[in-house]
Design a protein around this motif. Structure first.
Motif, PDB file in Angstrom:
ATOM      1  N   PRO A 328       0.831  -1.211   0.000  1.00 21.23           N
ATOM      2  CA  PRO A 328       0.000   0.000   0.000  1.00 21.23           C
ATOM      3  C   PRO A 328       0.863   1.256   0.000  1.00 21.23           C
ATOM      4  N   VAL A 334      -1.874   7.220  -4.708  1.00 20.08           N
ATOM      5  CA  VAL A 334      -2.766   6.369  -5.489  1.00 20.08           C
ATOM      6  C   VAL A 334      -3.910   7.177  -6.093  1.00 20.08           C
ATOM      7  N   GLU A 342      -8.138   4.383  -4.413  1.00 13.63           N
ATOM      8  CA  GLU A 342      -7.961   4.632  -2.982  1.00 13.63           C
ATOM      9  C   GLU A 342      -8.559   3.505  -2.143  1.00 13.63           C
ATOM     10  N   ASN A 345      -6.397   0.488  -2.397  1.00  8.98           N
ATOM     11  CA  ASN A 345      -5.184   0.690  -1.604  1.00  8.98           C
ATOM     12  C   ASN A 345      -5.423   0.374  -0.137  1.00  8.98           C
ATOM     13  N   GLU A 349      -3.867  -3.219   2.521  1.00  7.30           N
ATOM     14  CA  GLU A 349      -3.162  -3.226   3.807  1.00  7.30           C
ATOM     15  C   GLU A 349      -3.236  -4.577   4.510  1.00  7.30           C
ATOM     16  N   ALA A 438      -3.545  -0.367 -10.936  1.00  3.13           N
ATOM     17  CA  ALA A 438      -2.724  -1.012  -9.905  1.00  3.13           C
ATOM     18  C   ALA A 438      -1.303  -1.225 -10.407  1.00  3.13           C
ATOM     19  N   TYR A 442       1.713   0.423  -8.288  1.00  6.17           N
ATOM     20  CA  TYR A 442       2.487  -0.442  -7.397  1.00  6.17           C
ATOM     21  C   TYR A 442       3.732  -1.079  -8.019  1.00  6.17           C
TER      22      TYR A 442
END
Length: 471
Positions: A328, A334, A342, A345, A349, A438, A442
């Motif tokens: 995250p 993001v 969001e 994200n 976690e 994504a 990431y």
């Protein structure tokens, strides 16, 4: 060479009639080549690999004695007999071909040796020509196994197949063997060592599933028990996915399965905890599987009666997924990529505890441009349809109402088949576009920092080109 070896290792079918190696991450299904017909040869290779090399037996590769054929003679000590053949059951999925129909003759082991040593992973793995020369029997044996797995004639391999086998799959297998040896060395009794979980993180379509398929086969035929899992196996049920969609109205990233939030993390933890305890004979468990064809392609968890069973003691677990290792990021980062990311994200976690913490060794396959996923996914779809396998159904083209309304008009311009191909093409683009935010958010961190908790000596980065080969 004995006639038995000739008979065993040279397939009767011609290369042009045999299914070729998958290019996009899928493996053979019953309609491509029946897995139940795959066989393994039962011999045991010592746990030490090329990485345990100390001193070359020959001061120069020029003095290495290679057989003149790419097939190992019986004198090399591998008890290959018809009696040693056993069935190798394997999870089934579609296969794609990237290899040309024409073939190139492998003239000698000397040529193959030079080809191996020119591979891009040699330096990355710290391998030398002396090490390869001293272990050439292993390389040949593993190559033969892969030829048998993918039903290819080992003396008629083209360059694409040679690259995929000898410059990619076999070097990665040797790296995995070394990781297993390091893992088991931490325990006084090897029998007490839990299976090593190796994570494979790679974008969709780049070949990770086929890589894992090949590695799983090599582990099995060299006397190690292995198991494979995909993060896809942990998707929510159809009911759970519908609930997620209702809780996030208007969020296109959570409308379908894929992004963080669409997985059953409790099932992940339960499965990975249980599988790492399979250290004794007789210990068994079933591995969850997901049916992507259910509900017109929306998918659902397969019935538990269809889940494959694995039995201990396991040596290694191969876990693959497109978003393994994603971490995250700050919300503002993001949101700048995609406003709907969001929520994804925040969901991310919880994923370290469900997946990443179980992984001790990592293979991260890097791509330069995530947009390659469009083409790779489309190639996969076309190949599945041509093979008569279920791809994205016509019912799935629900996201293209404007195109459906124009069907009568379009038919005057293109044929019906062309129209449906266009629908599927646009559906593939829509499908992949739900993952691209994504990737954009990431992948840079994954590539620069590695996954959470990964140690440099337990992490292998492999960069691949648009042809899905390392460079």
């Amino acid at each position: 060479m004995t006639g038995a070896l000739n008979k065993m290792w040279l397939p009767a079918s011609s290369p042009s009639s045999s299914p070729a190696l998958c290019c996009h991450g899928s493996v053979a299904s019953s309609s491509c080549f029946p897995i139940c017909r795959l066989h393994s040869v039962g011999f045991s290779v010592p746990s030490s690999s090329l990485f345990s090399y100390n001193k070359p037996k020959s001061p120069s590769t020029a003095h290495a004695h290679f057989p003149k054929s790419g097939i190992l003679p019986a004198a090399h000590g591998f008890p290959w007999t018809q009696d040693s053949i056993t069935h190798l059951p394997r999870r089934q999925a579609p296969i794609n071909s990237v290899f040309p129909k024409t073939s190139a003759q492998v003239s000698s082991v000397e040529d193959l040796f030079e080809f191996i040593c020119s591979g891009p992973l040699m330096h990355k793995l710290g391998l030398t020509k002396e090490q390869v020369a001293d272990s050439i029997d292993k390389w040949l044996a593993y190559g033969l196994y892969l030829c048998r797995l993918f039903k290819l004639n080992e003396v008629q391999l083209g360059v694409p197949e040679k690259i995929r086998f000898y410059q990619y799959y076999v070097p990665v297998f040797l790296w995995c063997e070394d990781q297993i040896a390091k893992h088991q060395a931490k325990f006084k009794d090897v029998e007490d060592a839990p299976p090593l979980v190796i994570g494979f993180s790679a974008p969709q379509g780049c070949g990770k599933t086929t890589l894992v398929f090949a590695l799983d086969y090599l582990f099995r035929v060299t006397g190690r028990k292995s198991a494979t899992l995909s993060i896809d196996d942990f998707y929510l049920t159809a009911e759970g996915q519908a609930k997620l969609r209702e809780e996030n109205p208007g969020n296109a990233l959570l409308e379908f399965r894929g992004n963080a939030g669409s997985h059953d993390l409790a099932l992940s933890i339960e499965t990975l905890t249980a599988i790492t305890k399979l250290t004794r004979e007789g210990m068994k468990m079933k591995l969850p599987r997901y049916d992507k064809s259910a509900y017109s392609g929306r998918g659902d968890r397969a019935d538990a009666s269809e889940w494959p069973e694995v039995e201990g003691p396991l040596t290694v677990v191969l876990l693959e997924g497109w978003m393994l290792g994603f971490k995250p990021l700050p919300a503002k980062v993001v949101k700048a990529v995609h406003p709907q990311l969001e929520t994804v994200n925040r969901n991310l976690e919880a994923y370290y505890e469900a997946w990443d913490k179980f992984i001790e060794a990592w293979i991260v396959i890097k791509i330069k441009d995530p947009s390659c996923v469009y083409e790779w996914r489309l190639q996969a779809e076309v190949a599945m349809r041509e093979a008569g396998l279920p791809g994205m159904s016509d019912e799935e083209v629900h996201c293209l109402p404007w195109l459906k309304d124009q069907e009568c008009f379009c038919i005057y311009l293109i044929s019906e088949d062309e129209f449906h191909n266009l629908c599927h093409f646009l559906q593939v683009r829509d499908f992949v576009s739900r993952y691209l935010p994504a990737y954009d958010a990431y992948l840079p961190t994954l590539y620069s920092e590695g996954p959470n908790g990964s140690a440099p000596e337990r992490l292998l980065f492999i960069e691949i080109d648009e042809g899905r080969n390392p460079f």
